[in-house]
Motif scaffolding. Sequence first.
Motif, PDB file in Angstrom:
ATOM      1  N   SER A   1      18.406 -18.360   2.121  1.00 24.72           N
ATOM      2  CA  SER A   1      18.223 -17.128   2.739  1.00 24.72           C
ATOM      3  C   SER A   1      16.735 -16.621   2.621  1.00 24.72           C
ATOM      4  N   PHE A   2      16.310 -16.493   4.016  1.00 25.37           N
ATOM      5  CA  PHE A   2      14.803 -16.024   4.185  1.00 25.37           C
ATOM      6  C   PHE A   2      14.880 -14.888   4.706  1.00 25.37           C
ATOM      7  N   ARG A   3      13.931 -13.729   4.394  1.00 26.55           N
ATOM      8  CA  ARG A   3      13.969 -12.440   4.777  1.00 26.55           C
ATOM      9  C   ARG A   3      12.350 -12.095   5.097  1.00 26.55           C
ATOM     10  N   LEU A   4      12.324 -11.291   6.070  1.00 25.07           N
ATOM     11  CA  LEU A   4      10.774 -10.884   6.203  1.00 25.07           C
ATOM     12  C   LEU A   4      11.215  -9.224   6.407  1.00 25.07           C
ATOM     13  N   GLN A   5      10.555  -8.529   5.371  1.00 24.72           N
ATOM     14  CA  GLN A   5      10.874  -6.915   5.584  1.00 24.72           C
ATOM     15  C   GLN A   5       9.256  -6.239   5.578  1.00 24.72           C
ATOM     16  N   TYR A   6       9.624  -5.203   6.100  1.00 25.01           N
ATOM     17  CA  TYR A   6       8.397  -4.341   6.380  1.00 25.01           C
ATOM     18  C   TYR A   6       8.795  -2.763   6.313  1.00 25.01           C
ATOM     19  N   LYS A   7       7.821  -1.816   6.045  1.00 21.69           N
ATOM     20  CA  LYS A   7       7.849  -0.395   6.201  1.00 21.69           C
ATOM     21  C   LYS A   7       6.325  -0.014   6.378  1.00 21.69           C
ATOM     22  N   TRP A   8       6.213   0.775   7.433  1.00 18.67           N
ATOM     23  CA  TRP A   8       4.946   1.567   7.788  1.00 18.67           C
ATOM     24  C   TRP A   8       5.123   3.014   8.326  1.00 18.67           C
ATOM     25  N   THR A   9       4.353   3.541   7.210  1.00 18.84           N
ATOM     26  CA  THR A   9       4.364   5.168   7.330  1.00 18.84           C
ATOM     27  C   THR A   9       3.010   5.544   8.234  1.00 18.84           C
ATOM     28  N   ILE A  10       3.228   6.392   9.242  1.00 19.43           N
ATOM     29  CA  ILE A  10       2.073   6.826   9.930  1.00 19.43           C
ATOM     30  C   ILE A  10       1.886   8.157   9.880  1.00 19.43           C
ATOM     31  N   ARG A  11       0.961   8.676   9.207  1.00 20.94           N
ATOM     32  CA  ARG A  11       0.620  10.072   8.971  1.00 20.94           C
ATOM     33  C   ARG A  11       1.751  11.130   8.409  1.00 20.94           C
ATOM     34  N   ASN A  12       2.464  10.165   7.477  1.00 19.28           N
ATOM     35  CA  ASN A  12       3.430  10.810   6.911  1.00 19.28           C
ATOM     36  C   ASN A  12       4.645  11.498   7.981  1.00 19.28           C
ATOM     37  N   ILE A  13       4.517  10.961   9.062  1.00 14.50           N
ATOM     38  CA  ILE A  13       5.473  11.511  10.137  1.00 14.50           C
ATOM     39  C   ILE A  13       6.497  10.760  10.807  1.00 14.50           C
TER      40      ILE A  13
ATOM     41  N   LEU B   1       0.800  -1.332   0.021  1.00 17.59           N
ATOM     42  CA  LEU B   1       0.023   0.131   0.046  1.00 17.59           C
ATOM     43  C   LEU B   1       0.868   1.411   0.090  1.00 17.59           C
ATOM     44  N   PRO B   2       0.313   2.291  -0.241  1.00 16.19           N
ATOM     45  CA  PRO B   2       1.320   3.653  -0.197  1.00 16.19           C
ATOM     46  C   PRO B   2       1.996   3.912   1.051  1.00 16.19           C
ATOM     47  N   ASN B   3       1.122   3.574   2.007  1.00 13.43           N
ATOM     48  CA  ASN B   3       1.924   3.680   3.443  1.00 13.43           C
ATOM     49  C   ASN B   3       2.222   2.426   4.330  1.00 13.43           C
ATOM     50  N   ALA B   4       2.251   1.331   3.484  1.00 12.78           N
ATOM     51  CA  ALA B   4       2.642  -0.013   4.285  1.00 12.78           C
ATOM     52  C   ALA B   4       3.141  -1.042   3.294  1.00 12.78           C
ATOM     53  N   VAL B   5       4.155  -1.621   3.476  1.00 10.76           N
ATOM     54  CA  VAL B   5       4.836  -2.707   2.803  1.00 10.76           C
ATOM     55  C   VAL B   5       5.149  -3.792   3.669  1.00 10.76           C
ATOM     56  N   LEU B   6       4.732  -5.078   3.174  1.00 13.09           N
ATOM     57  CA  LEU B   6       5.222  -6.117   4.267  1.00 13.09           C
ATOM     58  C   LEU B   6       5.613  -7.287   3.076  1.00 13.09           C
ATOM     59  N   ASN B   7       6.516  -7.885   3.067  1.00  9.57           N
ATOM     60  CA  ASN B   7       7.063  -9.088   2.130  1.00  9.57           C
ATOM     61  C   ASN B   7       7.900  -9.917   2.669  1.00  9.57           C
ATOM     62  N   VAL B   8       7.962 -11.049   1.819  1.00 11.81           N
ATOM     63  CA  VAL B   8       9.016 -12.152   2.458  1.00 11.81           C
ATOM     64  C   VAL B   8       9.598 -12.637   1.168  1.00 11.81           C
ATOM     65  N   THR B   9      10.820 -12.907   1.424  1.00 10.98           N
ATOM     66  CA  THR B   9      11.797 -13.532   0.266  1.00 10.98           C
ATOM     67  C   THR B   9      12.340 -14.714   0.407  1.00 10.98           C
ATOM     68  N   ASP B  10      13.029 -15.343  -0.389  1.00 11.47           N
ATOM     69  CA  ASP B  10      13.548 -16.893  -0.149  1.00 11.47           C
ATOM     70  C   ASP B  10      14.347 -17.075  -1.398  1.00 11.47           C
ATOM     71  N   GLY B  11      15.581 -17.298  -1.166  1.00 12.14           N
ATOM     72  CA  GLY B  11      16.466 -17.856  -2.307  1.00 12.14           C
ATOM     73  C   GLY B  11      17.853 -18.441  -1.767  1.00 12.14           C
ATOM     74  N   LEU B  12      18.531 -18.708  -2.707  1.00 16.84           N
ATOM     75  CA  LEU B  12      20.077 -19.405  -2.417  1.00 16.84           C
ATOM     76  C   LEU B  12      21.090 -18.161  -2.388  1.00 16.84           C
ATOM     77  N   LEU B  13      22.110 -18.645  -1.530  1.00 14.46           N
ATOM     78  CA  LEU B  13      23.204 -17.651  -1.534  1.00 14.46           C
ATOM     79  C   LEU B  13      24.730 -18.416  -1.462  1.00 14.46           C
ATOM     80  N   PHE B  14      25.372 -18.286  -2.509  1.00 13.40           N
ATOM     81  CA  PHE B  14      26.730 -18.847  -2.512  1.00 13.40           C
ATOM     82  C   PHE B  14      27.581 -17.790  -1.442  1.00 13.40           C
ATOM     83  N   GLU B  15      28.512 -18.560  -0.489  1.00 11.53           N
ATOM     84  CA  GLU B  15      29.202 -17.677   0.322  1.00 11.53           C
ATOM     85  C   GLU B  15      30.711 -18.190   0.439  1.00 11.53           C
ATOM     86  N   ASN B  16      31.558 -17.356   0.433  1.00  8.89           N
ATOM     87  CA  ASN B  16      32.941 -17.499   0.696  1.00  8.89           C
ATOM     88  C   ASN B  16      33.554 -16.660   1.904  1.00  8.89           C
ATOM     89  N   SER B  17      33.872 -17.100   2.770  1.00 10.33           N
ATOM     90  CA  SER B  17      34.144 -16.551   4.121  1.00 10.33           C
ATOM     91  C   SER B  17      35.632 -16.989   4.653  1.00 10.33           C
TER      92      SER B  17
END
Length: 243
Positions: free
Chosen positions: A165-177, A131-147
């Motif tokens: 790699s699993f991620r939960l991401q969100y953004k919520w804007t309240i009254r543009n403040i 939504l214009p003032n709220a975003v909630l999403n999940v992602t999943d995938g494969l990562l190659f890592e060298n450490s």
Amino acid sequence: MKRIVTLTVAMLYCLCSFAQFSDSTHYLIKYASTGSINHTQDGNSYLLNNNFGFKVSKRKVSLNAGASYIYGKQNTSLTNNDVSAAVDFNLYTDTAKIYYWGLANYDRSYSLKINSRFQGGLGIGYDLIRLPNAVLNVTDGLLFENSNLFLHDTIQDIYSTVRNSFRLQYKWTIRNIVVLEGGNYFQQSLTHGDDYIIRCVNSMSVKLRSWLSVTASLTYNKLNRTERENLLVNYGVTLEKFF
């Protein structure tokens, strides 16, 4: 350091190429400086956390580049000297809620005993809310890592693995403040059951101007392979410009 320079050059090249896509391209520049200082008769401690982000987006594609540097001391002992640089992209499909992502990341961390670490991979994401003032999403995938890590502070450990790699991401804007946002990750090795990474970055910002906010942030990292973790609670300012 050579890897950081190489990744930074790659970021700039991708950004310059992407900026030529069309007249409908939009840009966002963001810089946040947060930290904490403690001074008592028994000692001193401080922590500085600097983050820079750049985003280029259009209707079906977005590209993000970012870098962070964390430095801290307690009395004369170093506690943090952590550097990270990353570039990622999202490719949106005709199905509005589904998109694909790609990521390349390099970091090193004194507090987590990471001499150097590179991650790169691909995956899929799904918008649970957009939504214009709220975003909630999940992602999943494969990562190659060298450490290149330190185990128990002295044993050097150089290895490669593939992670889910699993991620939960969100953004919520309240009254543009008030802006609440965060990204929380769980990255499990597919070859070692006791090798996992947890990273949580969450913040609250209060806008004073369209380009200026006061920000409080909480960051938690756990790297099970080195048996290290850190928890950072910072406050400071965020500057951002959308054009």
